[in-house]
Enzyme design. Structure first.
Site, PDB file in Angstrom:
ATOM      1  N   GLY A   1      -2.809  -1.379  -9.027  1.00 11.43           N
ATOM      2  CA  GLY A   1      -3.660  -0.882  -7.935  1.00 11.43           C
ATOM      3  C   GLY A   1      -3.120   0.468  -7.469  1.00 11.43           C
ATOM      4  O   GLY A   1      -3.851   1.464  -7.407  1.00 11.43           O
ATOM      5  N   HIS A   2      -1.818   0.511  -7.161  1.00  9.27           N
ATOM      6  CA  HIS A   2      -1.194   1.798  -6.826  1.00  9.27           C
ATOM      7  C   HIS A   2      -1.359   2.773  -7.999  1.00  9.27           C
ATOM      8  O   HIS A   2      -1.625   3.955  -7.811  1.00  9.27           O
ATOM      9  CB  HIS A   2       0.312   1.624  -6.580  1.00  9.27           C
ATOM     10  CG  HIS A   2       0.677   0.699  -5.455  1.00  9.27           C
ATOM     11  ND1 HIS A   2       1.269  -0.522  -5.667  1.00  9.27           N
ATOM     12  CD2 HIS A   2       0.551   0.825  -4.114  1.00  9.27           C
ATOM     13  CE1 HIS A   2       1.503  -1.107  -4.503  1.00  9.27           C
ATOM     14  NE2 HIS A   2       1.069  -0.313  -3.546  1.00  9.27           N
TER      15      HIS A   2
ATOM     16  N   MET B   1       4.156   1.643  -0.099  1.00  6.69           N
ATOM     17  CA  MET B   1       5.381   0.976   0.351  1.00  6.69           C
ATOM     18  C   MET B   1       6.168   0.454  -0.852  1.00  6.69           C
ATOM     19  O   MET B   1       7.074  -0.361  -0.704  1.00  6.69           O
ATOM     20  CB  MET B   1       5.040  -0.162   1.309  1.00  6.69           C
ATOM     21  CG  MET B   1       4.376   0.342   2.585  1.00  6.69           C
ATOM     22  SD  MET B   1       4.559  -0.769   3.967  1.00  6.69           S
ATOM     23  CE  MET B   1       3.732  -2.227   3.356  1.00  6.69           C
TER      24      MET B   1
ATOM     25  N   LYS C   1      -8.850  -1.303  -0.740  1.00  2.00           N
ATOM     26  CA  LYS C   1      -8.296  -2.626  -0.440  1.00  2.00           C
ATOM     27  C   LYS C   1      -7.946  -2.719   1.051  1.00  2.00           C
ATOM     28  O   LYS C   1      -8.176  -3.737   1.689  1.00  2.00           O
ATOM     29  CB  LYS C   1      -7.046  -2.833  -1.307  1.00  2.00           C
ATOM     30  CG  LYS C   1      -6.103  -3.906  -0.831  1.00  2.00           C
ATOM     31  CD  LYS C   1      -6.181  -5.084  -1.722  1.00  2.00           C
ATOM     32  CE  LYS C   1      -5.319  -6.239  -1.309  1.00  2.00           C
ATOM     33  NZ  LYS C   1      -4.227  -5.969  -0.433  1.00  2.00           N
TER      34      LYS C   1
HETATM   35  P1  AMP Z   1       0.784  -0.400   0.069  1.00  2.00           P
HETATM   36  O1  AMP Z   1       1.945  -0.102  -0.820  1.00  2.00           O
HETATM   37  O2  AMP Z   1       0.383  -1.836   0.074  1.00  2.00           O
HETATM   38  O3  AMP Z   1       0.947   0.201   1.435  1.00  2.00           O
HETATM   39  O4  AMP Z   1      -0.453   0.357  -0.578  1.00  2.00           O
HETATM   40  C1  AMP Z   1      -0.425   1.730  -0.848  1.00  2.00           C
HETATM   41  C2  AMP Z   1      -1.811   2.196  -1.204  1.00  2.00           C
HETATM   42  O5  AMP Z   1      -2.254   1.509  -2.358  1.00  2.00           O
HETATM   43  C3  AMP Z   1      -2.834   1.908  -0.097  1.00  2.00           C
HETATM   44  O6  AMP Z   1      -3.708   3.016   0.018  1.00  2.00           O
HETATM   45  C4  AMP Z   1      -3.550   0.689  -0.613  1.00  2.00           C
HETATM   46  O7  AMP Z   1      -4.869   0.563  -0.153  1.00  2.00           O
HETATM   47  C5  AMP Z   1      -3.526   0.943  -2.112  1.00  2.00           C
HETATM   48  N1  AMP Z   1      -3.690  -0.326  -2.835  1.00  2.00           N
HETATM   49  C6  AMP Z   1      -2.953  -1.449  -2.711  1.00  2.00           C
HETATM   50  N2  AMP Z   1      -3.442  -2.444  -3.499  1.00  2.00           N
HETATM   51  C7  AMP Z   1      -4.523  -1.918  -4.128  1.00  2.00           C
HETATM   52  C8  AMP Z   1      -5.470  -2.433  -5.066  1.00  2.00           C
HETATM   53  N3  AMP Z   1      -5.419  -3.684  -5.503  1.00  2.00           N
HETATM   54  N4  AMP Z   1      -6.449  -1.612  -5.491  1.00  2.00           N
HETATM   55  C9  AMP Z   1      -6.532  -0.327  -5.041  1.00  2.00           C
HETATM   56  N5  AMP Z   1      -5.674   0.217  -4.166  1.00  2.00           N
HETATM   57  C10 AMP Z   1      -4.683  -0.562  -3.713  1.00  2.00           C
END
Ligand code: AMP
Length: 282
Positions: free
Chosen positions: A38-39, A32, A153
């Site tokens: 992390g991403h 998103m 996560k």
């Molecule tokens: P989001 O943008 O929050 O929807 O996350 C996109 C992807 O990044 C999802 O698969 C999350 O699980 C992963 N993600 C977000 N934060 C972390 C993190 N701290 N460590 C590993 N993967 C992450």
């Protein structure tokens, strides 16, 4: 690393054209946006394992509840594209909501089974995982990816996506990626930006509670109530949504005697009311 020319694509048809001319393997990293390291770890892995990496940046309206943070969710496309380029991604796919959904009221949804969503985040965020499963299905169909990368996560999300891929025969390999944390233990999250510096100690309580539960587990304490109560003590001061322990493979409730246990926490940090999630295998 070979520098590539990153393309930022907003239109589905344009992405389809590019994908059509790709002959190697395609990796997809659905996000998103408001990207952090992390991403970044997911993107890096995709670049290593594939000939072509697409990072989608889309704040998906269908997975947000009416009282959630859809409007204020951080949108930082330029910065995101810079990180994607540095890490060697090929395309940032950043469609508008209108491009992805002609009509969200009359949308065909992909709905995970009740047993997968009647607990944890699914319970407190009704409709959330229908929105997630639907947008991920669309992204799989648009990108025709061979592999897709998801962070541990969002453990329940990862479980649901794996199940969806199996149940609906998507020809996509799901690659789980470990949680990336700050040095002090805080799991990286786009929502951390909502938290005031003075409330950081509160945010840290999630990872502290998980680490404490893991220590107890390793000392031989296997009783669910004791493990959860100890975690809850550390979470004092937060508005706790849940502290739960499940089997990491099946997501069924943990029972004493189970060999493996995954503790999951969701809690809100005030006064910004930021909902954080974290988890750890004990
Ligand atoms: P989001 O943008 O929050 O929807 O996350 C996109 C992807 O990044 C999802 O698969 C999350 O699980 C992963 N993600 C977000 N934060 C972390 C993190 N701290 N460590 C590993 N993967 C992450």
């Amino acid at each position: 690393m070979r520098r590539k020319n990153l393309k930022i694509i907003h239109k589905i048809n344009e992405l389809r054209e590019i994908i059509k001319n790709q002959h190697g393997s395609i990796g997809l990293v659905p996000t998103m946006g408001a990207l952090h390291l992390g991403h970044g770890s997911l993107i890096k892995k995709s670049v290593e394992q594939n000939d072509f990496t697409v990072v989608s940046v889309f704040v998906n309206p269908v997975q947000f509840g009416i009282n959630e943070d859809f409007d204020k969710y951080p949108r930082t496309l330029e910065k995101d594209a810079k990180l994607c380029k540095e890490l060697g991604a090929d395309v940032v796919f950043a469609p508008s909501a209108d491009e992805m959904y002609q009509d969200t009221q009359e949308l065909t949804l992909v709905c995970p089974p009740y047993s997968a969503i009647n607990k944890l985040c699914g319970k407190s965020r009704p409709g959330h995982f229908d929105g997630v499963a639907t947008v991920v299905s669309k992204l799989f169909n648009i990108t025709k990816c061979d592999k897709a990368y998801f962070g541990q996560k969002d453990a329940q999300q990862l479980f649901i996506i794996k199940k969806m891929v199996k149940d609906l025969n998507f020809d996509v390999e799901i690659i789980p990626c470990p949680i990336i944390r700050e040095e002090d233990g805080l799991a990286l999250s786009s929502r951390n930006s909502y938290i005031e510096e003075s409330k950081r100690a509160d945010a840290l309580k999630l990872s502290k509670a998980l680490k404490w539960a893991k220590e107890l587990w390793q000392k031989g304490i296997k009783d669910k109530q004791t493990l959860c109560d100890n975690a809850l003590k550390i979470l004092e001061g937060l508005d706790v949504d849940y502290v739960e322990i499940v089997d990491p493979e099946t997501f069924e409730d943990y029972k004493e005697g189970d060999k493996r246990a995954l503790m999951l926490i969701a809690a809100k940090v005030s006064p910004s009311n930021t909902r954080l999630i974290d988890n750890m295998e004990l």
